[in-house]
Design a protein around this motif. Structure first.
Motif, mmCIF file in Angstrom:
data_model
loop_
_atom_site.group_PDB
_atom_site.id
_atom_site.type_symbol
_atom_site.label_atom_id
_atom_site.label_comp_id
_atom_site.label_asym_id
_atom_site.label_seq_id
_atom_site.Cartn_x
_atom_site.Cartn_y
_atom_site.Cartn_z
ATOM 1 N N ALA A 91 0.835 -1.202 0.000
ATOM 2 C CA ALA A 91 0.000 0.000 0.000
ATOM 3 C C ALA A 91 0.871 1.253 0.000
ATOM 4 C CB ALA A 91 -0.937 -0.009 1.203
ATOM 5 N N HIS A 92 1.942 1.249 0.796
ATOM 6 C CA HIS A 92 2.873 2.375 0.777
ATOM 7 C C HIS A 92 3.517 2.518 -0.607
ATOM 8 C CE1 HIS A 92 2.687 2.367 5.246
ATOM 9 N NE2 HIS A 92 3.081 3.615 5.130
ATOM 10 N N LYS A 93 3.845 1.401 -1.216
ATOM 11 C CA LYS A 93 4.432 1.412 -2.555
ATOM 12 C C LYS A 93 3.457 2.044 -3.554
ATOM 13 C CE LYS A 93 7.276 -0.037 -5.920
ATOM 14 N NZ LYS A 93 8.639 0.491 -6.117
ATOM 15 N N PHE A 94 2.198 1.671 -3.456
ATOM 16 C CA PHE A 94 1.159 2.219 -4.327
ATOM 17 C C PHE A 94 1.096 3.740 -4.180
ATOM 18 C CE2 PHE A 94 -3.114 3.570 -5.371
ATOM 19 C CZ PHE A 94 -3.489 2.779 -6.449
ATOM 20 N N MET A 95 1.119 4.223 -2.942
ATOM 21 C CA MET A 95 1.022 5.647 -2.699
ATOM 22 C C MET A 95 2.259 6.383 -3.207
ATOM 23 S SD MET A 95 -0.758 5.531 1.085
ATOM 24 C CE MET A 95 -1.004 7.282 1.254
ATOM 25 N N ASN A 96 3.414 5.771 -3.078
ATOM 26 C CA ASN A 96 4.635 6.401 -3.579
ATOM 27 C C ASN A 96 4.593 6.527 -5.095
ATOM 28 O OD1 ASN A 96 7.333 7.478 -2.885
ATOM 29 N ND2 ASN A 96 8.053 5.796 -4.169
ATOM 30 N N ILE A 97 4.077 5.503 -5.761
ATOM 31 C CA ILE A 97 3.930 5.551 -7.216
ATOM 32 C C ILE A 97 2.948 6.660 -7.604
ATOM 33 C CG2 ILE A 97 2.965 4.295 -9.202
ATOM 34 C CD1 ILE A 97 4.204 1.739 -7.964
ATOM 35 N N ALA A 98 1.868 6.793 -6.844
ATOM 36 C CA ALA A 98 0.879 7.838 -7.125
ATOM 37 C C ALA A 98 1.490 9.228 -7.058
ATOM 38 C CB ALA A 98 -0.286 7.727 -6.144
ATOM 39 N N LEU A 99 2.525 9.392 -6.230
ATOM 40 C CA LEU A 99 3.165 10.702 -6.062
ATOM 41 C C LEU A 99 4.415 10.871 -6.919
ATOM 42 C CD1 LEU A 99 2.879 11.212 -2.184
ATOM 43 C CD2 LEU A 99 1.359 12.060 -3.994
ATOM 44 N N SER A 100 4.663 9.950 -7.827
ATOM 45 C CA SER A 100 5.827 10.078 -8.697
ATOM 46 C C SER A 100 5.567 11.164 -9.740
ATOM 47 C CB SER A 100 6.122 8.750 -9.397
ATOM 48 O OG SER A 100 5.076 8.424 -10.308
#
Length: 341
Positions: free
Chosen positions: A264-273
């Motif tokens: 889930a953290h990975k998903f959010m980091n991708i969203a903020l790329s």
């Protein structure tokens, strides 16, 4: 017989694989329609490409999903998208996991207005402002100020959302020398606007229908909806009043009890790329919530698309999210009784 058994085994194996994939998927709760597609096309697919983990979506209305989450004994989703102020209702109910920012490196580029709480952060931003049809309003009508909505020449031409009147309530208070905390100061001002209302839209599709058909050629409009309609050939102009436009931030958070915390953290980091944020701006004409997204000059020039700190500071009317969460029901009740009825 042997061939039939082999085929049956293959089918059973495929079914088990499908069930395993569904079970192993990262589950995201969001609105349906174009917002679900926005997340899937720009964040979900990139997440799957990088991790190999599929993404499953559950969709529903803002309040419906909140109520369902409150009643659930275990979280139905790993990540939830909702508005910044409704996100505070999740926080207050103990439904969100505190974020581990060390697992979201792109957080370092998050703009201040998107740092909502230790539990939920912005995914993209937008404004509610004045959108209008120059071809259907009286000649010479402009909207340099929110006060222009009160022009008697606009009698029976205006619409606004019925599900969240906070935008026009706050604007009326500001024009009356108050703000969201002293919103009662704007009550008489808002009541004076009542003759100009023709309708109150219930959702994005209804908003688009009303302005496209010309039934309400002036709207308190979600900027992303206005730009979508412009893309469909509807001659809408988006105004940026001198007082600013009412900021909205959609947010993402990890549900407490999720078994896929790291993913889930990975998903959010991708969203903020930067790459994903740039795609979101290009697709929806939203404001990026990071300071290093590459936005085309054409999109950056659009009213309500904020790409500089100065724009965030001077063009956004900000309603405190906690206050907004607390007042949503009260404001809607007052608006229904005094303006809609």
């Amino acid at each position: 017989m042997i061939k039939k058994l082999i085929c049956a085994g293959i089918l059973a194996g495929a079914a088990l694989t499908g069930a395993a994939q569904a079970q192993d998927a990262l589950v995201v709760s969001t609105w349906g329609g174009s917002f679900r597609d926005l997340i899937d096309e720009n964040i979900g697919r990139e997440f799957t490409r990088q991790t190999g983990v599929p993404v499953k979506y559950i969709t529903g209305g803002t309040i419906d999903r909140l109520n369902k989450a409150k009643l659930a004994t275990k979280p139905e989703s790993d990540i939830t998208f909702t508005t910044s102020h409704i996100g505070w209702l999740y926080v207050n109910a103990g439904l969100y996991e505190k974020l581990d920012l060390s697992k979201i490196p792109n957080y370092s580029h998050l703009v201040d207005r998107a740092k909502i709480s230790p539990y939920h952060i912005g995914s993209w931003a937008y404004v509610y402002t004045i959108g209008y049809r120059p071809d259907l309003v009286p000649a010479g009508i402009t909207f340099n100020s929110w006060n222009d909505l009160w022009n008697p020449a606009l009698k029976g031409k205006l619409s606004a959302p019925d599900f969240d009147p906070s935008h026009i309530i706050d604007v009326s208070a500001l024009l009356s020398g108050g703000d969201a905390t002293t919103w009662e100061k704007g009550q008489d001002k808002l009541k004076a606007l009542k003759p100009n209302f023709k309708a109150f839209y219930t959702n994005d599709a209804n908003s688009q229908q009303l302005i496209a058909a010309g039934e309400t050629p002036v709207q308190v409009v979600l900027s992303m909806n206005a730009y979508y309609m412009i893309g469909q050939g509807v001659p809408i102009k988006v105004a940026m009043p001198k007082e600013g436009a009412v900021l909205g931030v959609d947010t993402m958070a990890i549900m407490k009890g999720s078994a896929k915390n790291d993913l889930a953290h990975k998903f959010m980091n991708i969203a903020l790329s930067p790459e994903v944020q740039a795609k979101i701006v290009a697709a929806k004409k939203a404001s990026p919530v990071i300071d290093n997204a590459k936005v085309s000059p054409e999109d950056a020039a659009l009213p309500g698309v904020f790409t500089t700190k100065q724009q965030w500071d001077t063009q956004a009317i900000v309603i405190d999210d906690k206050l907004r969460a607390e007042k949503t029901a009260e404001w809607r009740k007052w608006f229904t009784e005094n303006i809609m009825n």
